[in-house]
Design a protein around this motif. Structure first.
Motif: not given
Length: 420
Positions: A195-198, A210-215, A307-308, A328-331
């Motif tokens: 689920t990473n950034a979610y 820390m979940p960030w929003s990028v564009s 992004v996470a 669980i995998a993320a980041g």
């Protein structure tokens, strides 16, 4: 999806539960760079982890980049992959040292890179805004939505069952794994939570990422005259060593893509609005700053994704709640295109009890500090962002001055070199 493929190839029956459609998130909607980023950059990672451990990361990343080409080739889908490497490019004299430090770190840990001097930049017809650069000799760029389709095709060909529009409402990991959905339940011996950034939306990893929003902004197609004005003969994708990276590349259909430049942080599990006019205007200003030769080029479309970021800026894979049958995998930090599509081989090792060196790299890293809870997370995150924006503003102001002063110089230099 990469975990599903890796396990299916070893004979396991695998199901993927996707709350939307495959590729509806950042997997398909990203900048499309296949680069050699190690954390925020290889220089910082080397200083933090030391030479031996960073070399191990570099080896895994090299394998992950090679795997991109393998997936494209085996799938038979044309993903518009150009394996021409990337340029890490400074846009002003103050960034030159950052470029040199990053090059030296990459070279030291065994990543294939080449430092470029003025002569090299002229001969390769680099865009005028590039003040200094090194060439990453592996990787390149790709159409990420097509790449997700390629990965999904290989998974389905291996027997993976993919269930779209299938949100998981509850997971029970005691004994066998049970995943409940609105349409029924799935029982399994093993599970991967990807689920990473979610993750925060389902109560997971709040102290780990820390979940960030990028564009991203993509322009209308360049006319032949506009294309001739900017040089950039081979179209090597470019990223910069700003505190908040700029991703710049040409798309397969002849547009300019500008990505990142600014990241936004929400509060708790709430993410910032997807469509932020201020952020999109910043990306348009990057286009104007980097390509003043084509002032009439306009944006065509934009998007945002999540992004996470982990506290040590590197991806991690952990056994969920200490259970050996759940990972669980993320980041991935916004650089996940090669690593996330290769991580399945590492996650499969963890689930099957294969104690490989590459798996040990990403598990239970002792130096990974917990992310603070709210409101401290919000305060710390925005304080970091403010400092990064201030540093980048100094770089960009210098870049505008220098580019204005030297816009006529590249043509003179190229003429001189051509006669050497």
């Amino acid at each position: 999806m990469s975990s599903a493929l890796a396990l299916a190839q070893q004979g396991y029956s695998v199901a993927v539960l996707e709350r939307g459609v495959i590729g509806s998130g950042a997997s398909a909607y990203n900048c499309g760079h296949v680069g050699i980023q190690l954390g925020k950059n290889p220089y910082l990672t080397l200083n933090k982890l030391g030479l031996e451990r960073t070399r191990m990361y570099a080896d895994v990343l090299t394998q992950a980049i090679a795997n991109v080409g393998t997936i494209v080739s085996q799938s038979g889908i044309d993903c518009h992959y150009r394996a021409i490497g990337n340029l890490t490019a400074g846009v002003s004299e103050p960034q030159r040292r950052d470029v040199e430090n990053t090059f030296e770190a990459c070279d030291k840990v065994g990543l294939p890179v080449k430092m470029l001097d003025r002569r090299d930049l002229s001969q390769m017809d680099a865009p005028a805004f590039v003040d200094s650069a090194f060439h990453e000799l592996i990787g390149g760029d790709i159409q990420p939505a097509l790449y997700v389709q390629a990965l999904a095709k290989l998974a389905e060909d291996a027997g993976v069952e993919i269930y779209e529009d299938c949100s998981v409402t509850r997971v029970n990991t005691s004994g066998h794994v049970r995943a409940d959905t609105a349409n029924g339940a799935v029982l399994a011996d093993m599970a991967v939570i990807a689920t990473n950034a979610y993750s925060g939306e389902i109560g997971l990893l709040r102290r780990s990422i820390m979940p960030w929003s990028v564009s991203v902004m993509v322009t209308e197609p360049l006319t032949p005259h506009q294309r001739a004005c900017i040089g950039w003969r081979n179209g090597e994708p470019i990223h910069t060593p700003h505190q908040m990276i700029e991703n710049i590349r040409l798309t397969h259909d002849g547009r300019i893509l500008i990505g990142t430049k600014r990241a936004r942080l929400g509060w708790g599990d709430r993410h910032p609005p997807a469509n932020d006019p201020v952020t999109f205007q910043l990306l348009f200003e990057v286009l104007r700053d980097r390509f003043p030769e084509i002032p009439d080029l306009r944006p065509a479309y934009t998007w945002s994704g999540r992004v996470a970021i982990s506290s040590d800026l590197l991806p991690f894979f952990d056994h969920f709640e200490g259970r050996k049958n759940v990972v669980i995998a993320a980041g991935y930090g916004g650089h996940g295109l090669p690593m996330a599509s290769y991580s399945g081989t590492i996650i499969a090792d963890m689930l099957l009890g294969n104690n490989t060196d590459r798996a040990a790299l990403f598990v239970n890293r002792k130096r990974r500090l917990p992310i603070p809870p709210e409101p401290l997370r919000w305060v710390v995150g925005h304080a970091m962002k403010r400092k990064m924006v201030e540093a980048d503003s100094i770089i960009d102001a210098a870049a505008r001055r220098e580019l204005s002063a030297r816009r006529a110089l590249p043509r003179i230099v190229r003429t001189t070199y051509a006669g050497d």
